[in-house]
Design an enzyme around this catalytic site. Structure first.
Site, PDB file in Angstrom:
ATOM      1  N   ASP A   1     -11.276  -8.236   7.415  1.00 16.37           N
ATOM      2  CA  ASP A   1     -12.640  -8.076   6.910  1.00 16.37           C
ATOM      3  C   ASP A   1     -13.375  -9.412   6.923  1.00 16.37           C
ATOM      4  O   ASP A   1     -14.559  -9.487   7.282  1.00 16.37           O
ATOM      5  CB  ASP A   1     -12.626  -7.509   5.490  1.00 16.37           C
ATOM      6  CG  ASP A   1     -12.443  -6.002   5.464  1.00 16.37           C
ATOM      7  OD1 ASP A   1     -12.435  -5.384   6.546  1.00 16.37           O
ATOM      8  OD2 ASP A   1     -12.301  -5.440   4.370  1.00 16.37           O
TER       9      ASP A   1
ATOM     10  N   ASP B   1      -3.457 -18.156   2.415  1.00 12.06           N
ATOM     11  CA  ASP B   1      -4.609 -18.810   1.813  1.00 12.06           C
ATOM     12  C   ASP B   1      -5.208 -19.838   2.769  1.00 12.06           C
ATOM     13  O   ASP B   1      -6.435 -19.961   2.888  1.00 12.06           O
ATOM     14  CB  ASP B   1      -4.265 -19.443   0.467  1.00 12.06           C
ATOM     15  CG  ASP B   1      -2.896 -20.106   0.437  1.00 12.06           C
ATOM     16  OD1 ASP B   1      -2.191 -20.084   1.462  1.00 12.06           O
ATOM     17  OD2 ASP B   1      -2.523 -20.634  -0.625  1.00 12.06           O
TER      18      ASP B   1
ATOM     19  N   ASP C   1      -5.532  -6.581   5.857  1.00 12.32           N
ATOM     20  CA  ASP C   1      -6.714  -5.866   5.376  1.00 12.32           C
ATOM     21  C   ASP C   1      -7.793  -6.864   4.979  1.00 12.32           C
ATOM     22  O   ASP C   1      -8.961  -6.770   5.379  1.00 12.32           O
ATOM     23  CB  ASP C   1      -6.312  -4.996   4.190  1.00 12.32           C
ATOM     24  CG  ASP C   1      -7.406  -4.023   3.772  1.00 12.32           C
ATOM     25  OD1 ASP C   1      -8.472  -3.993   4.413  1.00 12.32           O
ATOM     26  OD2 ASP C   1      -7.195  -3.293   2.788  1.00 12.32           O
TER      27      ASP C   1
ATOM     28  N   TYR D   1       0.822  -1.208   0.000  1.00 11.60           N
ATOM     29  CA  TYR D   1       0.000   0.000   0.000  1.00 11.60           C
ATOM     30  C   TYR D   1       0.863   1.268   0.000  1.00 11.60           C
ATOM     31  O   TYR D   1       0.414   2.324  -0.450  1.00 11.60           O
ATOM     32  CB  TYR D   1      -0.928   0.027   1.210  1.00 11.60           C
ATOM     33  CG  TYR D   1      -2.046  -0.986   1.167  1.00 11.60           C
ATOM     34  CD1 TYR D   1      -2.249  -1.808   0.060  1.00 11.60           C
ATOM     35  CD2 TYR D   1      -2.908  -1.131   2.237  1.00 11.60           C
ATOM     36  CE1 TYR D   1      -3.271  -2.741   0.026  1.00 11.60           C
ATOM     37  CE2 TYR D   1      -3.937  -2.070   2.220  1.00 11.60           C
ATOM     38  CZ  TYR D   1      -4.108  -2.869   1.109  1.00 11.60           C
ATOM     39  OH  TYR D   1      -5.120  -3.788   1.086  1.00 11.60           O
TER      40      TYR D   1
ATOM     41  N   LYS E   1       3.135 -15.511   3.097  1.00  9.05           N
ATOM     42  CA  LYS E   1       3.120 -16.296   1.859  1.00  9.05           C
ATOM     43  C   LYS E   1       4.563 -16.650   1.522  1.00  9.05           C
ATOM     44  O   LYS E   1       5.090 -16.342   0.452  1.00  9.05           O
ATOM     45  CB  LYS E   1       2.450 -15.504   0.736  1.00  9.05           C
ATOM     46  CG  LYS E   1       2.124 -16.323  -0.518  1.00  9.05           C
ATOM     47  CD  LYS E   1       1.103 -17.407  -0.275  1.00  9.05           C
ATOM     48  CE  LYS E   1       0.765 -18.115  -1.595  1.00  9.05           C
ATOM     49  NZ  LYS E   1      -0.068 -19.311  -1.375  1.00  9.05           N
TER      50      LYS E   1
END
Length: 359
Positions: free
Chosen positions: A251, A223, A247, A142, A191
C-alpha cells in the site's frame, strides 16, 4: 483461445470499474480472435445483503470452475458491524484459500506522464520507480488462530503468526522467478531481530537463493524497508515478504506512484488460474457517480492475460494504450491536473478501447 472468466464486481465502485475492464477484454478478444466468456459472481457485502454470507458456496464454485477470476472491490462502512466471520473481506480470503493463491504480485510503477502526481520529491522520482512486491498471501497472522478471552478480569486478544518451511519456500521461488524476468535483484523483508517466524523466513529464503545464482539477494528489516521505499525506491527490483508486512508495504509503494487507482495486482498459485484486481477499495463515497478511475482494474485484466493465459502481446498492448492515453493528457478525477482533459470512468474505458483499436 477460449477462456471462461469469473467476474466478481463486488461493492461500491466495483461494478463500474469492472464494466470498463470487460470493455477492454472484449476489444482484445475481437482484435486477436480470442473468445472470453463471463460468469458474474456475487461476493462481498452485496452477498451478505442477499444471502447472509459474503461468499456463498455457489459463488465459490463459480470461481473454482473458471479459468481465472477478475475482481472489482468488496466491503464498505455499511458492513462494518456485521459478525467478523462473514465480513466482506472474508470473501477474498476464502477465494484465495480455496484456489490456493499463495502469491500476490503487486507492481509499483510510475507512469512518466504522472511524475508530478507522486508525493515524493521530483529528484527522487526522476531516478525511477519500477519494482514488484511479492507478498505471501494465505499464511501468517491473517490466517493464524485468533481469540479474545477474559483473563484476570480483563479482555486479552491474541493473533498467532505461523509459517511453515514449505509456505516460505514456494513464495521465495515465485520471487526469484519474477526477478529472473526483471533485473535479477531480490530484497527479502522480515523482522528477524524480533520474530522467530522471520528468522525461519530468512533461513529458507537463503536456501532457495542457492538455486538462482544469477539473482542478487539481500535482507532488509521491515521498518527500514518502509523508510527506504520513500527515500530511494529506485534501489528495489523485487521485494518479497510475508502476508502482513506485504499488505502494509505494498500500500505504501502504491501511493508513491501518484494514485492508488492506477495499480493492479495478481494473486497466483501453482496453477494458471488466479485472481486479478485493482489494489484500491470499494470507495463507497463515490460509487454510482461514474468518476472512479478504472485504469487499475483494466491493468489487472491485462495481468490476467499475461499470467493466466500467457498472452504477453495482448498485455503489452493494453499497457501501451493506457500510457498513450495518459500521454495525450486524458485524466480521471483522482489524477486530474490543470490543462488536462477530464474523463469520467466510462469515458476512460472507451478512450483506452479507442487507442487499442488504433494500435
Amino acid at each position: 483461445m477460449k477462456k471462461h472468466i469469473a467476474v466478481v464486481p463486488g461493492d461500491g465502485i466495483g461494478p463500474e470499474i469492472v464494466k470498463e475492464a470487460i470493455k477492454v477484454l472484449d476489444c482484445i478478444a475481437e482484435k486477436y480472435d480470442h473468445e472470453f466468456t463471463y460468469t458474474h459472481v456475487i461476493a462481498g457485502g452485496c452477498a451478505i445483503d442477499q444471502f447472509g454470507k459474503s461468499l456463498p458456496e455457489e459463488s465459490l464454485q463459480q470461481c473454482l470452475n473458471s479459468d481465472s477470476v477478475l475482481l472489482g472491490a468488496v466491503g464498505g462502512p455499511k458492513w462494518d458491524d456485521v459478525d467478523p466471520s462473514i465480513r466482506p473481506e472474508k470473501a477474498l480470503l476464502g477465494i484465495r484459500k480455496e484456489l490456493g493463491l499463495y502469491a500476490n504480485l503487486r507492481p509499483a510503477k510510475i507512469f512518466p506522464q504522472l511524475a508530478d502526481a507522486s508525493p515524493l520529491r521530483q529528484d527522487i522520482v526522476a531516478k525511477g520507480i519500477d519494482f514488484m512486491v511479492v507478498r505471501e498471501l494465505i499464511g501468517g497472522v491473517y490466517f493464524g488462530e485468533k481469540k479474545t478471552e477474559e483473563i484476570n478480569g480483563e479482555l486479552v486478544a491474541s493473533d498467532h503468526m505461523n509459517y511453515a518451511e514449505h509456505e516460505i519456500r514456494r513464495i521465495a521461488h515465485t520471487a526469484f522467478q519474477t526477478a529472473c524476468k526483471r533485473h535479477h535483484k531480490v530484497i527479502s523483508v522480515d523482522k528477524a531481530n524480533v520474530l522467530d517466524t522471520s528468522r525461519l523466513w530468512r533461513k529458507v529464503v537463503h536456501e532457495v537463493a542457492k538455486e538462482y545464482p544469477d539473482v542478487e539477494v539481500a535482507d532488509m528489516l521491515v521498518d527500514n524497508t518502509a523508510m527506504q521505499i520513500v527515500k530511494n525506491p529506485a534501489q528495489f527490483d523485487v521485494v518479497v515478504t510475508e502476508n502482513m508486512f506485504g499488505d502494509i508495504l505494498s500500500d505504501e509503494a502504491s501511493m508513491i506512484t501518484g494514485s492508488i487507482g492506477l495499480i493492479p495486482s495478481a494473486s497466483l498459485g501453482d496453477s494458471k488460474r488466479g485472481m486479478y484486481e485493482p489494489i484500491h477499495g470499494s470507495a463507497p463515497d463515490i460509487a454510482g457517480q461514474n468518476i472512479a478511475n478504472p485504469i487499475g482494474t483494466i491493468l489487472a485484466a491485462g495481468m490476467m492475460l499475461k499470467y493466466a493465459f500467457d498472452l504477453d502481446t495482448e498485455y503489452a498492448q493494453i499497457e501501451k494504450a493506457v500510457e498513450d492515453v495518459l500521454a495525450d493528457g486524458y485524466r480521471t478525477s483522482d489524477i486530474m491536473e490543470d490543462g488536462k482533459k477530464h474523463l469520467s470512468c466510462s469515458e476512460m474505458g472507451d478512450k483506452i478501447v479507442e487507442y487499442l483499436n488504433k494500435a
